[in-house]
Scaffold this motif. Structure first.
Motif, PDB file in Angstrom:
ATOM      1  N   LEU A  55       4.149   9.778   4.615  1.00 21.19           N
ATOM      2  CA  LEU A  55       4.701   8.427   4.048  1.00 21.19           C
ATOM      3  C   LEU A  55       5.857   8.070   4.868  1.00 21.19           C
ATOM      4  CD1 LEU A  55       3.672   8.891   0.496  1.00 21.19           C
ATOM      5  CD2 LEU A  55       2.809   7.296   1.873  1.00 21.19           C
ATOM      6  N   HIS A  56       6.771   8.948   5.091  1.00 19.84           N
ATOM      7  CA  HIS A  56       8.302   8.643   5.718  1.00 19.84           C
ATOM      8  C   HIS A  56       7.833   7.960   7.148  1.00 19.84           C
ATOM      9  CE1 HIS A  56      12.406  10.249   7.156  1.00 19.84           C
ATOM     10  NE2 HIS A  56      12.218   8.820   7.097  1.00 19.84           N
ATOM     11  N   HIS A  57       6.927   8.480   7.898  1.00 23.11           N
ATOM     12  CA  HIS A  57       6.449   8.278   8.917  1.00 23.11           C
ATOM     13  C   HIS A  57       5.815   6.694   9.171  1.00 23.11           C
ATOM     14  CE1 HIS A  57       5.309   8.319  13.222  1.00 23.11           C
ATOM     15  NE2 HIS A  57       3.875   7.967  12.959  1.00 23.11           N
ATOM     16  N   LEU A  58       5.102   6.514   7.900  1.00 22.47           N
ATOM     17  CA  LEU A  58       4.481   5.139   7.978  1.00 22.47           C
ATOM     18  C   LEU A  58       5.585   4.271   7.462  1.00 22.47           C
ATOM     19  CD1 LEU A  58       2.125   3.324   7.227  1.00 22.47           C
ATOM     20  CD2 LEU A  58       1.988   4.022   5.006  1.00 22.47           C
ATOM     21  N   ILE A  59       6.343   4.441   6.735  1.00 26.10           N
ATOM     22  CA  ILE A  59       7.505   3.587   6.287  1.00 26.10           C
ATOM     23  C   ILE A  59       8.462   3.285   7.432  1.00 26.10           C
ATOM     24  CG2 ILE A  59       9.560   3.237   4.825  1.00 26.10           C
ATOM     25  CD1 ILE A  59       8.003   4.780   2.819  1.00 26.10           C
ATOM     26  N   ASP A  60       8.633   4.131   8.219  1.00 21.16           N
ATOM     27  CA  ASP A  60       9.420   4.078   9.550  1.00 21.16           C
ATOM     28  C   ASP A  60       8.694   2.852  10.347  1.00 21.16           C
ATOM     29  OD1 ASP A  60      11.602   5.710   8.769  1.00 21.16           O
ATOM     30  OD2 ASP A  60      10.957   7.320   9.946  1.00 21.16           O
ATOM     31  N   GLU A  61       7.527   3.228  10.511  1.00 20.95           N
ATOM     32  CA  GLU A  61       6.834   2.301  11.509  1.00 20.95           C
ATOM     33  C   GLU A  61       6.706   0.641  10.696  1.00 20.95           C
ATOM     34  OE1 GLU A  61       2.647   4.031  11.689  1.00 20.95           O
ATOM     35  OE2 GLU A  61       3.475   5.107  13.409  1.00 20.95           O
ATOM     36  N   LEU A  62       6.603   0.675   9.442  1.00 17.30           N
ATOM     37  CA  LEU A  62       6.716  -0.669   8.928  1.00 17.30           C
ATOM     38  C   LEU A  62       7.978  -1.162   8.870  1.00 17.30           C
ATOM     39  CD1 LEU A  62       4.694   0.119   5.542  1.00 17.30           C
ATOM     40  CD2 LEU A  62       3.879  -1.123   7.743  1.00 17.30           C
ATOM     41  N   ASP A  63       9.192  -0.192   8.828  1.00 16.47           N
ATOM     42  CA  ASP A  63      10.570  -0.844   9.005  1.00 16.47           C
ATOM     43  C   ASP A  63      10.646  -1.380  10.455  1.00 16.47           C
ATOM     44  OD1 ASP A  63      11.199  -0.497   6.442  1.00 16.47           O
ATOM     45  OD2 ASP A  63      12.351   1.501   6.802  1.00 16.47           O
ATOM     46  N   TYR A  64      10.076  -0.847  11.402  1.00 14.60           N
ATOM     47  CA  TYR A  64      10.386  -1.039  12.997  1.00 14.60           C
ATOM     48  C   TYR A  64       9.860  -2.432  13.043  1.00 14.60           C
ATOM     49  CZ  TYR A  64      10.190  -0.976  17.924  1.00 14.60           C
ATOM     50  OH  TYR A  64      10.017  -1.490  19.180  1.00 14.60           O
ATOM     51  N   SER A 103      10.931  -2.733   1.655  1.00 18.88           N
ATOM     52  CA  SER A 103      11.277  -1.725   2.397  1.00 18.88           C
ATOM     53  C   SER A 103      12.301  -0.731   1.726  1.00 18.88           C
ATOM     54  CB  SER A 103      11.979  -2.008   3.629  1.00 18.88           C
ATOM     55  OG  SER A 103      12.865  -1.068   4.320  1.00 18.88           O
ATOM     56  N   ARG A 104      13.511  -1.491   1.090  1.00 21.27           N
ATOM     57  CA  ARG A 104      14.416  -0.538   0.038  1.00 21.27           C
ATOM     58  C   ARG A 104      13.545   0.005  -1.043  1.00 21.27           C
ATOM     59  NH1 ARG A 104      19.122  -4.957   0.406  1.00 21.27           N
ATOM     60  NH2 ARG A 104      19.729  -4.569   2.403  1.00 21.27           N
ATOM     61  N   HIS A 105      12.511  -0.741  -1.599  1.00 19.51           N
ATOM     62  CA  HIS A 105      12.096   0.018  -2.744  1.00 19.51           C
ATOM     63  C   HIS A 105      11.171   1.297  -2.216  1.00 19.51           C
ATOM     64  CE1 HIS A 105       8.832  -0.561  -6.345  1.00 19.51           C
ATOM     65  NE2 HIS A 105       9.626   0.499  -6.187  1.00 19.51           N
ATOM     66  N   SER A 106      10.443   1.028  -1.183  1.00 23.64           N
ATOM     67  CA  SER A 106       9.860   2.309  -0.559  1.00 23.64           C
ATOM     68  C   SER A 106      10.420   3.253  -0.108  1.00 23.64           C
ATOM     69  CB  SER A 106       8.858   1.860   0.662  1.00 23.64           C
ATOM     70  OG  SER A 106       9.707   1.360   1.654  1.00 23.64           O
ATOM     71  N   HIS A 107      11.808   3.232   0.327  1.00 23.78           N
ATOM     72  CA  HIS A 107      12.781   4.269   0.659  1.00 23.78           C
ATOM     73  C   HIS A 107      13.204   4.713  -0.805  1.00 23.78           C
ATOM     74  CE1 HIS A 107      13.414   3.967   5.186  1.00 23.78           C
ATOM     75  NE2 HIS A 107      13.047   2.710   4.806  1.00 23.78           N
ATOM     76  N   ALA A 108      13.619   4.201  -1.642  1.00 23.59           N
ATOM     77  CA  ALA A 108      14.059   4.541  -2.936  1.00 23.59           C
ATOM     78  C   ALA A 108      12.977   5.537  -3.517  1.00 23.59           C
ATOM     79  CB  ALA A 108      14.264   3.545  -3.841  1.00 23.59           C
ATOM     80  N   LEU A 109      11.569   5.090  -3.552  1.00 28.37           N
ATOM     81  CA  LEU A 109      10.436   6.026  -4.072  1.00 28.37           C
ATOM     82  C   LEU A 109      10.235   7.192  -3.076  1.00 28.37           C
ATOM     83  CD1 LEU A 109       7.765   2.992  -4.880  1.00 28.37           C
ATOM     84  CD2 LEU A 109       9.248   4.618  -6.665  1.00 28.37           C
ATOM     85  N   LEU A 110      10.454   7.157  -1.610  1.00 29.42           N
ATOM     86  CA  LEU A 110      10.199   8.108  -0.908  1.00 29.42           C
ATOM     87  C   LEU A 110      11.563   9.375  -1.168  1.00 29.42           C
ATOM     88  CD1 LEU A 110       8.600   9.334   1.638  1.00 29.42           C
ATOM     89  CD2 LEU A 110      10.602   8.276   2.987  1.00 29.42           C
ATOM     90  N   ALA A 111      12.833   8.752  -1.546  1.00 29.21           N
ATOM     91  CA  ALA A 111      13.681   9.985  -1.803  1.00 29.21           C
ATOM     92  C   ALA A 111      13.377  10.496  -2.963  1.00 29.21           C
ATOM     93  CB  ALA A 111      15.063   8.987  -1.953  1.00 29.21           C
ATOM     94  N   ASP A 130       0.763  -1.107   0.170  1.00 26.18           N
ATOM     95  CA  ASP A 130       0.075  -0.088  -0.032  1.00 26.18           C
ATOM     96  C   ASP A 130       0.989   1.364   0.033  1.00 26.18           C
ATOM     97  OD1 ASP A 130      -2.143  -1.382   0.126  1.00 26.18           O
ATOM     98  OD2 ASP A 130      -2.793  -1.387   2.148  1.00 26.18           O
ATOM     99  N   ALA A 131       1.849   1.284   0.784  1.00 20.51           N
ATOM    100  CA  ALA A 131       2.724   2.543   0.777  1.00 20.51           C
ATOM    101  C   ALA A 131       3.505   2.616  -0.445  1.00 20.51           C
ATOM    102  CB  ALA A 131       3.791   2.323   2.003  1.00 20.51           C
ATOM    103  N   ILE A 132       3.966   1.504  -1.238  1.00 19.06           N
ATOM    104  CA  ILE A 132       4.515   1.693  -2.367  1.00 19.06           C
ATOM    105  C   ILE A 132       3.619   2.043  -3.520  1.00 19.06           C
ATOM    106  CG2 ILE A 132       5.396   0.173  -4.225  1.00 19.06           C
ATOM    107  CD1 ILE A 132       6.898  -1.449  -1.982  1.00 19.06           C
ATOM    108  N   ASP A 133       2.290   1.708  -3.317  1.00 16.77           N
ATOM    109  CA  ASP A 133       1.438   2.214  -4.178  1.00 16.77           C
ATOM    110  C   ASP A 133       1.147   3.661  -4.042  1.00 16.77           C
ATOM    111  OD1 ASP A 133       1.113  -0.385  -5.560  1.00 16.77           O
ATOM    112  OD2 ASP A 133      -0.942  -0.838  -4.176  1.00 16.77           O
ATOM    113  N   GLU A 134       1.029   3.991  -2.970  1.00 16.11           N
ATOM    114  CA  GLU A 134       0.809   5.367  -2.733  1.00 16.11           C
ATOM    115  C   GLU A 134       2.013   6.400  -3.162  1.00 16.11           C
ATOM    116  OE1 GLU A 134      -0.720   7.296   0.970  1.00 16.11           O
ATOM    117  OE2 GLU A 134      -1.020   5.319   1.737  1.00 16.11           O
TER     118      GLU A 134
END
Length: 91
Positions: A30-39, A58-66, A10-14
């Motif tokens: 979205l950064h906050h959401l991904i941090d929670e998922l990573d934790y 996780s890595r894919h979501s961080h790349a998209l976030l960047a 879902d995060a990646i889709d967003e």
């Protein structure tokens, strides 16, 4: 509760569906959401194939976030650059 895989999806889709000029507020949320998922990934998932696949998400979501953060900052910089001063002091 939905699986970690689904929530990363879902995060990646967003992130993939963000506008070309996302707001910094969207990025922060979205950064906050991904941090929670990573934790959750780090604290609840053992070693093995599932953890490996989740780490790829996780890595894919961080790349998209960047990428989204770069687009937002570039849009902000361009907007600031084009602001017209209200008055020009010629003295």
């Amino acid at each position: 509760m939905r699986s970690l895989e689904d929530r990363f999806g879902d995060a990646i889709d967003e992130l993939e569906n963000l506008d070309e000029q996302p707001t910094l507020a969207q990025i922060e949320e979205l950064h906050h959401l991904i941090d929670e998922l990573d934790y959750e990934l780090q604290t609840t998932t053992g070693l093995g194939a599932r953890r490996y696949e989740l780490t790829k998400h996780s890595r894919h979501s961080h790349a998209l976030l960047a990428d989204a953060r770069d687009r937002a900052q570039n849009a902000f910089a361009i907007t600031d650059e084009w602001e017209v001063p209200e008055a020009i002091d010629r003295h």
